[in-house]
Design a protein around this motif. Sequence first.
Motif, PDB file in Angstrom:
ATOM      1  N   ILE A 281       3.795   2.528 -62.696  1.00 37.77           N
ATOM      2  CA  ILE A 281       3.849   1.065 -63.359  1.00 37.77           C
ATOM      3  C   ILE A 281       5.333   1.390 -64.360  1.00 37.77           C
ATOM      4  O   ILE A 281       5.318   2.412 -64.958  1.00 37.77           O
ATOM      5  N   GLN A 282       6.167   0.275 -64.201  1.00 35.74           N
ATOM      6  CA  GLN A 282       7.349   0.071 -65.097  1.00 35.74           C
ATOM      7  C   GLN A 282       6.777   0.303 -66.548  1.00 35.74           C
ATOM      8  O   GLN A 282       5.731  -0.458 -66.951  1.00 35.74           O
ATOM      9  N   GLY A 283       7.165   1.281 -67.195  1.00 32.45           N
ATOM     10  CA  GLY A 283       6.919   1.464 -68.671  1.00 32.45           C
ATOM     11  C   GLY A 283       6.049   2.543 -69.186  1.00 32.45           C
ATOM     12  O   GLY A 283       5.882   2.804 -70.286  1.00 32.45           O
ATOM     13  N   VAL A 284       5.419   3.118 -67.777  1.00 31.37           N
ATOM     14  CA  VAL A 284       4.745   4.452 -68.156  1.00 31.37           C
ATOM     15  C   VAL A 284       5.396   5.794 -67.980  1.00 31.37           C
ATOM     16  O   VAL A 284       6.106   5.717 -66.750  1.00 31.37           O
ATOM     17  N   GLY A 285       5.745   6.510 -68.930  1.00 30.81           N
ATOM     18  CA  GLY A 285       6.170   7.708 -68.847  1.00 30.81           C
ATOM     19  C   GLY A 285       5.327   9.025 -69.098  1.00 30.81           C
ATOM     20  O   GLY A 285       4.153   8.541 -69.218  1.00 30.81           O
ATOM     21  N   ASN A 286       5.714  10.111 -68.913  1.00 32.66           N
ATOM     22  CA  ASN A 286       5.027  11.267 -68.943  1.00 32.66           C
ATOM     23  C   ASN A 286       3.967  11.496 -70.294  1.00 32.66           C
ATOM     24  O   ASN A 286       2.897  11.647 -70.623  1.00 32.66           O
ATOM     25  N   TYR A 287       4.694  11.156 -71.496  1.00 35.31           N
ATOM     26  CA  TYR A 287       4.050  11.341 -72.705  1.00 35.31           C
ATOM     27  C   TYR A 287       3.202  10.076 -72.972  1.00 35.31           C
ATOM     28  O   TYR A 287       1.695  10.406 -73.291  1.00 35.31           O
ATOM     29  N   LYS A 288       3.363   8.900 -72.585  1.00 30.92           N
ATOM     30  CA  LYS A 288       2.516   7.769 -72.650  1.00 30.92           C
ATOM     31  C   LYS A 288       1.224   7.968 -71.474  1.00 30.92           C
ATOM     32  O   LYS A 288       0.140   7.671 -71.812  1.00 30.92           O
ATOM     33  N   LEU A 289       1.520   8.675 -70.509  1.00 30.60           N
ATOM     34  CA  LEU A 289       0.713   9.047 -69.437  1.00 30.60           C
ATOM     35  C   LEU A 289      -0.637   9.777 -69.760  1.00 30.60           C
ATOM     36  O   LEU A 289      -1.817   9.674 -69.606  1.00 30.60           O
ATOM     37  N   LYS A 290      -0.038  10.971 -70.630  1.00 27.51           N
ATOM     38  CA  LYS A 290      -1.043  11.792 -71.120  1.00 27.51           C
ATOM     39  C   LYS A 290      -1.727  11.355 -72.336  1.00 27.51           C
ATOM     40  O   LYS A 290      -2.960  11.416 -72.385  1.00 27.51           O
ATOM     41  N   HIS A 291      -0.983  10.628 -73.155  1.00 29.63           N
ATOM     42  CA  HIS A 291      -1.599  10.401 -74.542  1.00 29.63           C
ATOM     43  C   HIS A 291      -2.403   8.832 -74.682  1.00 29.63           C
ATOM     44  O   HIS A 291      -3.233   8.863 -75.298  1.00 29.63           O
ATOM     45  N   TYR A 292      -1.552   8.028 -74.120  1.00 27.67           N
ATOM     46  CA  TYR A 292      -2.172   6.568 -74.160  1.00 27.67           C
ATOM     47  C   TYR A 292      -2.846   6.098 -73.099  1.00 27.67           C
ATOM     48  O   TYR A 292      -4.077   5.355 -73.001  1.00 27.67           O
TER      49      TYR A 292
END
Length: 596
Positions: free
Chosen positions: A566-577
Amino acid sequence: MRNILKQYFGFDKFRPKQEEIINSVVAGNNTLGILPTGSGKSICFQVPGLKYPGLTLVISPLISLMRDQVEALNNQGIPAAYLNSTLKKREIDSLMANLEAGHYQFLYVAPERFNNGEFTNLIKRLDVPLIAFDEAHCISKWGHDFRPSYQSIIPILKSLLPDAVTVGLTATATLEVQENIQELLDIGMENVFTTSVARENLHLNVNTTYQREQFILSYIQGKPGLSGIIYAATRAEVEKISLFLTDNGVDNVIYHGGLGKEERNRNQQQFVTGDTNIAVATNAFGMGIDKPDIRFIIHHNLPGDIESYYQEIGRAGRDGQVSECILLSSPRDINLHQFFIDRSSSSEQYKDHMRAKLDRMIQYNRTSKCLSSFITKYFDPDEYVEECLVCSNCKNSERSYDMTGEAKTIVELTRNCELPLTKEQTIQVLRGEMTENVTSHSLEQVESFGRMDSYLTSEINHLLEEMVLRGYLHLEEEHLYTVSKSEMILDGDLTLKTVPFRKHFNEKVDISTASSPNELLFRKLAETRTLVADKYNLTEEDIFTDATLREFAKKMPASKQDMVNIQGVGNYKLKHYCPHFLETISAHQESVFVTE
């Protein structure tokens, strides 16, 4: 000790914590001193080094820092030397012979020197009662300037000099870094000495202008004759800013790693002696520079972490006079930092740590609250702070929302509760939430329960942070306490204003009135975003945009693998958020299934 201080350094009394650190070292304790930049950290190992017989070994990270400190000691009649890669073989041989003969009281070395067998064999034979780690944050892998070589020599030193006392000194240590240094250097909590990082003579300013070069030019032209540093992120930007200033009649020197050694030294000397008032430089410039009258520091770009920023602005106003520290930036700065973190060869754990540090730097750049208090709380979350009244946020004319009524409600709850409340509990009580956090302590029975039920979590959090950073509440070990200043609010002696922050004013939002399942889930996800933003001290847009949340609501991803597409989801956000949002989606689907 005071006699040594007066005889060699010309001071009649110690600065705060210097004497305590020195006494601890002389008593034979491994010691850590965390003192603000410009507060005389070197005195803390130089005075005991002059009292001890034998050689004090100083581990130092920069050649220029070694050279400057050795020169200062020699000028005071104290025999000192440095050993680094700038010396020729015959100079090294002569220095080693003088060491063997006991001619020096201080030796400054880089950690890499301990890879040399001849040097380590000599050190083993010498009388070395004291080891000093200058810029001790370099020891910790969580420090902003971690150097593996700094950490790797600790077991070597313990083996070579098992009876030596160790002292670490730094200006930039978060609690995490402090604990790491203590563990590595065997320092007990009773031998850690700190002072507040706040420096009242530094006036902090965040400026959102897009015309950064023009701002810098106008600022310098309005301060004729004053000395200042302009920091830029890259060599190319240093050259560009310098050329722009030169073209507009502003004399300046540059400093970055691409210059030859002689040119760097010449430019630095011109600035230090006052032949040229303005230096444009990368962050390679400044550590160890003994120039007390730097009146302003401007950052053309956003630094990657608050530790770096604090160390760089700490070079201003060392004479105690008022100096300005101005932060400029552009959105590209954030992207550049994120790019370098992603491309780094470091471990994922370390990358995540650097992303978290960058997040806090971004928060500083965007906050509407007192900048000085923000930095102080960053380094010591338990320190009581008060608004500085001189930073750009404290002087912000947009502070037009009267929060006195809300502040009174918050103080009454905090004061009248039998047990100290966390920020989370305070928000839940005021919003009237029947959570386990509330009901397990019977907090639903307090008079203030539900009194601010029309406020969003983020809105009450804004009020709490405003009150803490302005000194009307004290946050310690994650719990809120009233202080004497709190009574001013209850007594009606003041009007407390903040920047406008309310999104909803009169009605309580009921998500059950949503017109469709997707809209209902979107609102639940928006509530989750508010909680996550509060947890990480970020704006809601920094977590996910509305567009990304609507994609979540539409596609209802069930796993991280689904979310990453999904647009707007990167590795960092994937793990933490993302785990928080996956939980919300799962709970929503269960509730829909039960209803059906």
